[in-house]
Design a protein around this motif. Structure first.
Motif, short mmCIF file in Angstrom:
data_model
loop_
_atom_site.label_atom_id
_atom_site.label_comp_id
_atom_site.label_asym_id
_atom_site.label_seq_id
_atom_site.Cartn_x
_atom_site.Cartn_y
_atom_site.Cartn_z
N LYS A 127 50.03 30.74 30.32
CA LYS A 127 49.07 30.07 29.42
C LYS A 127 48.41 28.85 30.08
CE LYS A 127 51.13 31.43 25.01
NZ LYS A 127 50.14 31.84 24.03
N THR A 128 49.21 27.98 30.67
CA THR A 128 48.66 26.74 31.22
C THR A 128 47.71 27.02 32.38
OG1 THR A 128 50.64 25.58 30.55
CG2 THR A 128 49.26 24.49 32.18
N SER A 129 48.09 27.93 33.27
CA SER A 129 47.20 28.18 34.41
C SER A 129 45.91 28.86 33.96
CB SER A 129 47.92 29.01 35.50
OG SER A 129 48.44 30.21 34.98
N ILE A 130 45.99 29.73 32.98
CA ILE A 130 44.77 30.38 32.48
C ILE A 130 43.84 29.35 31.85
CG2 ILE A 130 43.83 31.99 30.75
CD1 ILE A 130 46.25 33.82 31.25
N LYS A 131 44.41 28.50 31.02
CA LYS A 131 43.62 27.48 30.35
C LYS A 131 42.99 26.51 31.36
CE LYS A 131 44.46 24.45 26.51
NZ LYS A 131 45.61 23.77 25.89
N ALA A 132 43.77 26.13 32.35
CA ALA A 132 43.26 25.19 33.35
C ALA A 132 42.10 25.80 34.14
CB ALA A 132 44.38 24.78 34.29
N ALA A 133 42.20 27.08 34.46
CA ALA A 133 41.12 27.73 35.21
C ALA A 133 39.86 27.85 34.34
CB ALA A 133 41.58 29.10 35.69
N LYS A 134 40.06 28.15 33.07
CA LYS A 134 38.91 28.24 32.16
C LYS A 134 38.18 26.89 32.12
CE LYS A 134 38.35 31.58 29.80
NZ LYS A 134 37.67 32.83 30.25
#
Ligand code: CO
Length: 446
Positions: A127-134
């Protein structure tokens, strides 16, 4: 109906990681970067995975400088990296602020596509890495760690893919690190995924068992949009299918990649010379280039086979090899069928070895194995039975939340503890991943 297949070239990351233990220094890449950029690959996988560790540990290179240099010479091709979700590029869970800052700095320094995965396929760890990339407006590809076993049905993978899409992934990668896919399994899986999600599907399958090119062809017919390959001098064996061969196979077909074979062959000439150099120095072991279908029989990735064998040899117990191999799937079943990929492959492999060599199952368990059972890596694909838990961790608590929820922000403390060595904004991230080697690197850099 025509459909141009897109190619991700992996020679600068996965291919060299698979064949020469990630020891290619930037000097060996420099002379060919501009040509690689001219090909028109969909992306160039060139960073992350083990490259970060290797730069610091063996090559005395600043990994961030490497990324910036590649960016300087490859302005037209998207640069891609591999991230281990909440483990970033290290081997433990990091607090969210480290993951967020790492993704931010990766994007800032030139990464356009982040491929993120979790060894347990526990979406909470992505979740965190996906959100950060977005947030950085870069493409985030979520990878499914592919594995086999009774619970890994089409339904399991479809369900995970749907969650990844809902979480914001821009594309999905089938990550077949252990070369377990067969052409038939590829067709079934790709068809099921294409039906279930709207976003593009990328196929990453290693050549170890010798089936990768066949899987790619069948996968394309079933709807795969992008495939990972490696230029032939660093292809096959434990690496990936050869780029030029796939390009040639598709010419004038409905899936024509439209890449220039002549240009690819010029690049090949460069890497053939480099390959000779690595063979002469012993870095490239021709044994890794022979197809090996043992992975399909034991469901154990190639790297794990050789690790187990060498560990047994050290204690003069090679005769127990088959027994250990047979124990691996049993241990895996006991602890909820984790896919075998870093770090779970090492954890399960070591435990199977203890169980056999000590002549009693779970007489001795590593701390990592106990942590896996205690939920400290996340949720296993199947829940672990109460009996097994009791046997391995006694009455200790099992973590039910996302492991990183228990971590306090770490960046500020990390900064404080190495303040005197920090020269760039990225140094603190380098330190966060491999503190000891990073310190050593900081002290000796010119
Ligand atoms: Co790979």
């Amino acid at each position: 109906m025509k459909k141009k297949i897109l190619i991700t070239e992996t020679i600068l990351r996965d291919a060299q990681q698979s064949l020469i233990a990630t020891r290619m220094p930037i000097e060996d890449m420099l002379p060919i970067l501009e040509k690689l950029d001219k090909v028109g690959f969909y992306s160039l996988e060139c960073w992350g995975g083990a490259t970060f560790d290797s730069c610091l540990r063996y090559l005395n290179e600043d990994p961030w400088e490497r990324l910036k240099t590649i960016k300087k010479y490859c302005k037209n091709t998207k640069l891609q990296m591999l991230l281990r979700g909440q483990n970033v590029l290290g081997y433990r869970h990091y607090a969210d602020d480290v993951v967020e800052y790492f993704v931010q700095r990766s994007a800032y320094n030139g990464i356009n596509i982040i491929r993120t995965f979790d060894a347990l396929n526990d979406i909470r760890n992505l979740k965190t890495s996906i959100k950060a990339a977005k947030k950085e407006n870069i493409h985030v590809q979520a990878a499914i760690a592919y594995t086999t076993g009774e619970v890994f049905t089409e339904e399991y993978f479809v369900n995970y893919a749907k969650q990844l899409e809902a979480e914001g992934a821009d594309s999905i990668c089938i990550k077949d690190m252990a070369a377990l896919l067969t052409p038939k399994a590829t067709i079934n899986l790709v068809k099921a995924l294409k039906k279930a999600v709207e976003i593009p599907i990328q196929l990453h399958t290693h050549y170890t068992s010798g089936l990768a090119s066949m899987c790619i062809l069948e996968g394309m017919a079933a709807g795969v949009d992008i495939v990972d390959t490696a230029l032939s001098p660093f292809a096959q064996g434990t690496s990936l299918a050869p780029t030029e061969s796939i390009v040639a196979a598709l010419q004038e077909s409905a899936y024509d990649t439209e890449l220039d074979l002549i240009l690819l062959n010029e690049i090949r000439d460069y890497f053939i010379n480099l390959r000779e150099k690595y063979i002469d120095s012993g870095l490239l072991d021709p044994k890794l280039l022979v197809s090996d279908t043992k992975a399909l029989i034991y469901q154990v990735p190639g790297g794990m086979l050789s690790n187990l064998l060498s560990q047994l040899k050290q204690s003069g117990q090679e005769n127990k090899f088959e027994e250990v191999l047979a124990e691996v799937p049993k241990v895996r079943k006991d602890v909820g069928y984790p896919p075998l990929v870093t770090p779970t492959s090492q954890i399960i492999g070591a435990q199977a070895l203890y169980n056999v060599v000590l002549g009693q199952r779970y007489k001795m368990c590593s701390n990592e194995f106990k942590a896996l059972v205690a939920g400290k890596y996340g949720r296993t694909p199947v829940s672990i039975s109460a009996e097994v838990k009791k046997e391995i961790i006694g009455d200790a608590d099992v973590l039910d939340c996302r492991p990183a929820d228990l971590l306090q922000p770490e960046l500020n403390n990390l900064k404080k503890s190495v303040k005197e060595f920090l020269k760039t904004e990225d140094d603190v991230l380098t330190y966060s991943q491999f503190p000891e080697i990073a310190l050593n690197f900081f002290k000796h850099r010119s």
